[in-house]
Write an enzyme that holds these catalytic residues in place. Structure first.
Site, PDB file in Angstrom:
ATOM      1  N   VAL A 120     -16.291   1.418  -3.009  1.00 22.29           N
ATOM      2  CA  VAL A 120     -16.514   2.676  -2.055  1.00 22.29           C
ATOM      3  C   VAL A 120     -17.930   2.934  -1.372  1.00 22.29           C
ATOM      4  O   VAL A 120     -18.060   3.406  -0.385  1.00 22.29           O
ATOM      5  CB  VAL A 120     -16.320   3.873  -3.093  1.00 22.29           C
ATOM      6  CG1 VAL A 120     -17.350   4.189  -4.227  1.00 22.29           C
ATOM      7  CG2 VAL A 120     -16.096   5.317  -2.254  1.00 22.29           C
TER       8      VAL A 120
ATOM      9  N   LYS B 160      -7.734  -6.965  -7.219  1.00 24.77           N
ATOM     10  CA  LYS B 160      -8.276  -5.575  -7.904  1.00 24.77           C
ATOM     11  C   LYS B 160      -8.157  -4.348  -7.131  1.00 24.77           C
ATOM     12  O   LYS B 160      -8.679  -3.220  -7.515  1.00 24.77           O
ATOM     13  CB  LYS B 160      -9.617  -5.828  -8.243  1.00 24.77           C
ATOM     14  CG  LYS B 160     -10.568  -6.202  -7.043  1.00 24.77           C
ATOM     15  CD  LYS B 160     -12.113  -6.441  -7.493  1.00 24.77           C
ATOM     16  CE  LYS B 160     -13.072  -6.398  -6.237  1.00 24.77           C
ATOM     17  NZ  LYS B 160     -14.243  -6.394  -6.586  1.00 24.77           N
TER      18      LYS B 160
ATOM     19  N   LYS C  39     -10.449   0.270 -15.937  1.00 21.20           N
ATOM     20  CA  LYS C  39      -9.062   0.825 -15.437  1.00 21.20           C
ATOM     21  C   LYS C  39      -8.186   0.348 -16.496  1.00 21.20           C
ATOM     22  O   LYS C  39      -6.793   0.369 -16.538  1.00 21.20           O
ATOM     23  CB  LYS C  39      -8.637   0.643 -13.946  1.00 21.20           C
ATOM     24  CG  LYS C  39      -9.524   1.024 -12.883  1.00 21.20           C
ATOM     25  CD  LYS C  39      -9.313   0.725 -11.460  1.00 21.20           C
ATOM     26  CE  LYS C  39     -10.291   1.592 -10.753  1.00 21.20           C
ATOM     27  NZ  LYS C  39     -11.657   1.557 -11.016  1.00 21.20           N
TER      28      LYS C  39
END
Length: 333
Positions: free
Chosen positions: A181, A91, A133
């Site tokens: 993140v 991923k 996505k």
């Protein structure tokens, strides 16, 4: 209608990629809230499996070392299984751009193997995890997940005598998941970094917590007819606000968009608005193909009624009506 606790009682569940962030949270929730007969973790990394076995220490758990690229191993692992959750994937967006064939082997051919093994073993229900996505993809990872979604949806048409139902759950960034993140920014703060890298000040993302993601998958098992893509209503956040939340006293540096990145993510593209149904706290994207047995997706198996969305509707991280502020994110963490 039974809740997911009762629904999973005495059931055997296999989760691919079960040692990942989602897998561990899913297994914990099922162990703590249900009387599931057995939970099988299917993954490649023996160290992670060993650590997970010691951490959970539950007699209902089983561990299979195996790769979704290995159809024979999947067939063996899925014997006697009632429900399969497919969470295994490569991923990482930039890494996928540099290693495209590896991403294709796992995310597309692996998905095909999971489908074939589930059909052969007459699994009752299968849910594949997807990503925002996969909608209007511009990177290889998103394209492979779109292919995977199409494979799982179409599997409802070639199941033959099997009663297996295949559905997809699509959602955005998971707060704090491995490799995401949030832990990256946290590590920079711990290391007293002089600046926080931001790719673009306009960038937005959808956000969901691990627990919310797991709960949505469990609820989708109760709702599913097979063939639909479930999309939760979740908040968006500006990446600059994420940096403010995690590193309020550290300046940001604009570094430019990385390979395969978008400014904003989309979970329901405008071109699919004619297929989308809106419910109280989620959407369903109906399949583009018809099935041998017609299904009424406007009514879930929990008897929730959905409505068609507007013709020009788009569910994007930048036009969302739910937004996280820095303080909101800190509460989630």
């Amino acid at each position: 209608m039974p809740n997911h606790q009762n629904m999973l009682d005495n059931q055997t569940i296999l989760i691919t990629g079960g040692t990942g962030s989602f897998g561990k949270c899913f297994v914990r929730k099922v162990l703590d809230t249900t009387n599931a007969k057995k939970i099988i973790v299917y993954s490649r990394d023996e160290l992670k499996q060993s650590e997970m076995a010691m951490e959970f220490n539950d007699p209902r758990m089983r561990f299979f070392i195996g790769d979704v690229r290995d159809l024979e191993r999947l067939n063996y692992a899925l014997e006697g299984v009632d429900i399969c959750i497919h969470a295994a994937a490569l991923k990482h967006v930039p890494i996928a751009e540099y290693n495209p064939l590896e991403c294709i082997k796992t995310n597309i051919m692996g998905a095909s193997n999971v489908i074939n093994a589930c059909l052969k073993n007459a699994i009752s229900q299968v849910i594949a995890l997807s990503t925002d996505k996969a909608a209007n993809p511009i990177n290889l990872y998103g394209a492979t997940k779109l292919c995977s979604d199409k494979l799982f949806v179409s599997a409802n048409n070639f199941k033959g005598s099997s009663q297996t139902q295949f559905s997809v759950v699509r959602y955005g960034n998971v707060v704090g998941s491995r490799g995401s993140v949030v832990p990256f920014f946290k590590k920079l703060v711990q290391n007293k970094a002089s600046e926080i890298p931001i790719t673009d000040i306009r960038m937005t993302r959808f956000w969901i917590t691990l627990d919310e993601g797991v709960s949505f998958v469990l609820k989708s098992l109760k709702r599913m007819h097979g063939g639909e893509i479930f999309v939760p209503k979740i908040p968006s956040m500006k990446m600059t606000d994420l940096a403010k939340a995690l590193a309020p006293n550290t300046p940001t540096k604009i570094i430019g968009i990385r390979p395969g990145e978008k400014l904003h993510e989309v979970m329901i593209p405008k071109d699919e608005s004619h297929l989308a149904l809106e419910f109280e706290d989620f959407f369903i994207i109906q399949p583009t193909i018809s099935f041998q047995t017609p299904k009424d997706y406007t009514l879930t198996k929990l008897h929730e009624k959905g409505q068609k969305v507007a013709p020009d509707f788009e569910y994007s991280s930048h036009n969302n009506n739910q937004w996280l502020e820095p303080d909101d994110l800190l509460k989630l963490l």
